[in-house]
Design an enzyme around this catalytic site. Structure first.
Site, PDB file in Angstrom:
ATOM      1  N   PRO A   5       0.887  -1.117   0.068  1.00 43.21           N
ATOM      2  CA  PRO A   5      -0.302  -0.177   0.101  1.00 43.21           C
ATOM      3  C   PRO A   5       1.045   1.357  -0.098  1.00 43.21           C
ATOM      4  CG  PRO A   5      -1.038  -1.795   1.599  1.00 43.21           C
ATOM      5  CD  PRO A   5       0.270  -1.642   0.568  1.00 43.21           C
ATOM      6  N   GLY A   8       1.913   4.247   3.753  1.00 41.40           N
ATOM      7  CA  GLY A   8       2.126   3.988   5.739  1.00 41.40           C
ATOM      8  C   GLY A   8       1.917   3.855   6.115  1.00 41.40           C
ATOM      9  N   GLY A  10       4.182   5.320   9.847  1.00 44.08           N
ATOM     10  CA  GLY A  10       5.493   5.703   9.697  1.00 44.08           C
ATOM     11  C   GLY A  10       4.862   4.868  11.604  1.00 44.08           C
ATOM     12  N   TYR A  37      12.581   0.624  17.528  1.00 47.60           N
ATOM     13  CA  TYR A  37      11.873   1.167  18.341  1.00 47.60           C
ATOM     14  C   TYR A  37      11.458   0.837  19.596  1.00 47.60           C
ATOM     15  CZ  TYR A  37      12.090   3.110  12.813  1.00 47.60           C
ATOM     16  OH  TYR A  37      11.978   3.144  11.424  1.00 47.60           O
ATOM     17  N   HIS A  95      18.312  -3.187   8.766  1.00 44.19           N
ATOM     18  CA  HIS A  95      17.970  -2.065   8.860  1.00 44.19           C
ATOM     19  C   HIS A  95      18.548  -0.890   8.686  1.00 44.19           C
ATOM     20  CE1 HIS A  95      15.549   0.953  12.085  1.00 44.19           C
ATOM     21  NE2 HIS A  95      16.242   1.789  11.018  1.00 44.19           N
TER      22      HIS A  95
HETATM   23  N1  LIG Z   1      14.719   3.086   8.227  1.00 46.81           N
HETATM   24  C1  LIG Z   1      14.994   3.633   8.905  1.00 46.81           C
HETATM   25  O1  LIG Z   1      16.101   3.812   8.915  1.00 46.81           O
HETATM   26  C2  LIG Z   1      14.087   4.865   9.622  1.00 46.81           C
HETATM   27  C3  LIG Z   1      14.658   6.637  10.278  1.00 46.81           C
HETATM   28  C4  LIG Z   1      13.789   7.037  10.058  1.00 46.81           C
HETATM   29  C5  LIG Z   1      12.196   6.871  10.168  1.00 46.81           C
HETATM   30  N2  LIG Z   1      11.683   5.134   9.573  1.00 46.81           N
HETATM   31  C6  LIG Z   1      10.206   5.806   9.867  1.00 46.81           C
HETATM   32  O2  LIG Z   1       9.769   6.524   9.325  1.00 46.81           O
HETATM   33  C7  LIG Z   1       8.452   7.132   9.710  1.00 46.81           C
HETATM   34  C8  LIG Z   1       8.767   8.752   9.476  1.00 46.81           C
HETATM   35  O3  LIG Z   1       9.018   9.496   9.676  1.00 46.81           O
HETATM   36  P1  LIG Z   1       9.297  10.711  10.667  1.00 46.81           P
HETATM   37  O4  LIG Z   1       8.931   9.910  11.606  1.00 46.81           O
HETATM   38  O5  LIG Z   1      11.065  11.213  10.912  1.00 46.81           O
HETATM   39  O6  LIG Z   1       9.213  11.641  10.196  1.00 46.81           O
HETATM   40  P2  LIG Z   1       7.726  12.509   9.119  1.00 46.81           P
HETATM   41  O7  LIG Z   1       6.965  11.309   9.046  1.00 46.81           O
HETATM   42  O8  LIG Z   1       8.754  13.287   8.226  1.00 46.81           O
HETATM   43  O9  LIG Z   1       6.955  13.798  10.629  1.00 46.81           O
HETATM   44  C9  LIG Z   1       6.567  13.075  11.391  1.00 46.81           C
HETATM   45  C10 LIG Z   1       6.049  14.529  12.157  1.00 46.81           C
HETATM   46  O10 LIG Z   1       5.277  15.624  10.832  1.00 46.81           O
HETATM   47  C11 LIG Z   1       4.249  15.588  11.637  1.00 46.81           C
HETATM   48  N3  LIG Z   1       3.006  15.189  11.177  1.00 46.81           N
HETATM   49  C12 LIG Z   1       2.881  14.702   9.842  1.00 46.81           C
HETATM   50  N4  LIG Z   1       1.455  14.106   9.623  1.00 46.81           N
HETATM   51  C13 LIG Z   1       1.502  14.949   9.862  1.00 46.81           C
HETATM   52  C14 LIG Z   1       0.238  16.108   9.383  1.00 46.81           C
HETATM   53  N5  LIG Z   1      -0.313  15.738   8.237  1.00 46.81           N
HETATM   54  N6  LIG Z   1       0.461  17.288   9.686  1.00 46.81           N
HETATM   55  C15 LIG Z   1       1.137  18.313  10.421  1.00 46.81           C
HETATM   56  N7  LIG Z   1       1.961  17.728  11.126  1.00 46.81           N
HETATM   57  C16 LIG Z   1       1.651  16.032  10.336  1.00 46.81           C
HETATM   58  C17 LIG Z   1       4.565  14.439  13.262  1.00 46.81           C
HETATM   59  O11 LIG Z   1       3.074  14.839  14.483  1.00 46.81           O
HETATM   60  P3  LIG Z   1       2.201  13.883  14.847  1.00 46.81           P
HETATM   61  O12 LIG Z   1       3.515  12.632  15.240  1.00 46.81           O
HETATM   62  O13 LIG Z   1       2.519  14.556  16.073  1.00 46.81           O
HETATM   63  O14 LIG Z   1       0.905  13.543  14.336  1.00 46.81           O
HETATM   64  C18 LIG Z   1       5.434  14.445  12.758  1.00 46.81           C
HETATM   65  O15 LIG Z   1       6.066  15.160  14.459  1.00 46.81           O
HETATM   66  C19 LIG Z   1       9.193   6.856  11.019  1.00 46.81           C
HETATM   67  O16 LIG Z   1       7.874   6.333  11.556  1.00 46.81           O
HETATM   68  C20 LIG Z   1      10.287   5.341  10.679  1.00 46.81           C
HETATM   69  O17 LIG Z   1       8.458   4.123  10.650  1.00 46.81           O
HETATM   70  C21 LIG Z   1      12.637   4.938   9.296  1.00 46.81           C
END
Ligand SMILES: NC(=O)c1ccc[n+]([C@@H]2O[C@H](COP(=O)([O-])OP(=O)(O)OC[C@H]3O[C@@H](n4cnc5c(N)ncnc54)[C@H](OP(=O)(O)O)[C@@H]3O)[C@@H](O)[C@H]2O)c1
Length: 254
Positions: A5, A8, A10, A37, A95
């Site tokens: 999908p 997704g 995060g 996490y 990872h």
């Molecule tokens: N593979 C890797 O090494 C790796 C590394 C980093 C991240 N990741 C994955 O990627 C996912 C996402 O990355 P990320 O957590 O760094 O950040 P992101 O998705 O780029 O941004 C998240 C931030 O944006 C806010 N937000 C989300 N939707 C919004 C909207 N529609 N309007 C306003 N604010 C919004 C969230 O707030 P709220 O939570 O308050 O909604 C949070 O503060 C992670 O959760 C993880 O699953 C993977």
């Protein structure tokens, strides 16, 4: 890739199972977690609480670098499944290619967990083209996905090209640059012209190159907003304006 999908959830930083359950029941079918996490149990409890059956979900987790030695892959996968409360995940990622990662040992061990039914597919994350060449040499199963940082301030062009050339999925993480996109004038202008949110514009831009993206959102309002990006098709001109943003910012450097 048909099974993946495009928008997704995060889950890094989500510690409330009800937030996960609400996202699933609002329409999310792709959930992304990782052992590092420390919330696989939260995600598992959310899956359990949701009205949507588990069979309709695509659940991905990742083995952290300490668990990538050949003999650690199986017990670490079993421990992740125990925390998730699942018999198998749809996608198991390595990872990062560091720590105890050794392509000659880690990848055959990931093949074995697929053969034993603990994971349906193998993925990698933060792998660069040189790392991906070694994956092709040592992984028996087809590589399903590479998950990389991907947003308007960070594009790994060579890694994107490798995915297109070798036909595996590209999953973009941090599509909102961990919140940085909300100060951006170009994204704000496109959003206002299209009657969309800045988050939707950023996610829709990411989906032009990536097969799936996994914005993290804790509130139902943000979750719904991001899901709506799947229906926003940006024009060539809008994509070019966003491509032209000069700022560079890798949120999660090595
Ligand atoms: N593979 C890797 O090494 C790796 C590394 C980093 C991240 N990741 C994955 O990627 C996912 C996402 O990355 P990320 O957590 O760094 O950040 P992101 O998705 O780029 O941004 C998240 C931030 O944006 C806010 N937000 C989300 N939707 C919004 C909207 N529609 N309007 C306003 N604010 C919004 C969230 O707030 P709220 O939570 O308050 O909604 C949070 O503060 C992670 O959760 C993880 O699953 C993977």
């Amino acid at each position: 890739m048909d099974d993946l999908p495009p928008v997704g959830l995060g889950t890094m930083g989500i510690d409330d199972p009800d937030a996960v359950a609400a996202a699933i029941d609002a329409g999310y079918r792709h959930l992304d977690t990782a052992s590092i996490y420390e919330n696989e149990a939260v995600v598992g409890a959310g899956i359990e609480r949701a009205e949507t059956p588990r069979e309709e979900l695509f659940v991905a987790t990742k083995l952290w670098v300490d668990d990538l030695a050949g003999e650690r892959v199986r017990p670490a996968t079993e421990a992740a499944l125990e925390r998730l409360g699942l018999d198998a995940v749809d996608l198991l990622y390595a990872h990062r290619p560091r720590g105890d990662y050794d392509p000659t040992e880690t990848l055959p061990a990931m093949d074995a967990v697929v053969d034993d039914g603990l994971a349906a597919r193998v993925g990698v994350s933060n792998f660069l083209p040189g790392d991906l060449e070694l994956v092709r040499q040592h992984l028996d199963a087809p590589l399903f996905a590479n998950q990389i940082e991907h947003h308007p301030y960070w594009v790994e062009a060579e890694t994107v090209r490798d995915a297109r050339e070798h036909d595996y999925a590209l999953v973009g993480y941090s599509p909102l640059a961990n919140g940085d996109v909300f100060d951006d004038e170009v994204l704000a202008a496109v959003a206002s012209e299209r009657g969309a949110s800045v988050a939707q514009v950023a996610v829709a831009w990411c989906l032009e190159r990536a097969d799936a993206v996994i914005p993290k959102a804790s509130s139902l309002a943000h979750q719904r907003d991001n899901l709506g990006a799947a229906d926003l098709e940006l024009t060539a001109d809008e994509l070019a304006r966003i491509d032209a943003i000069e700022r560079e910012n890798e949120v999660f450097p090595e």
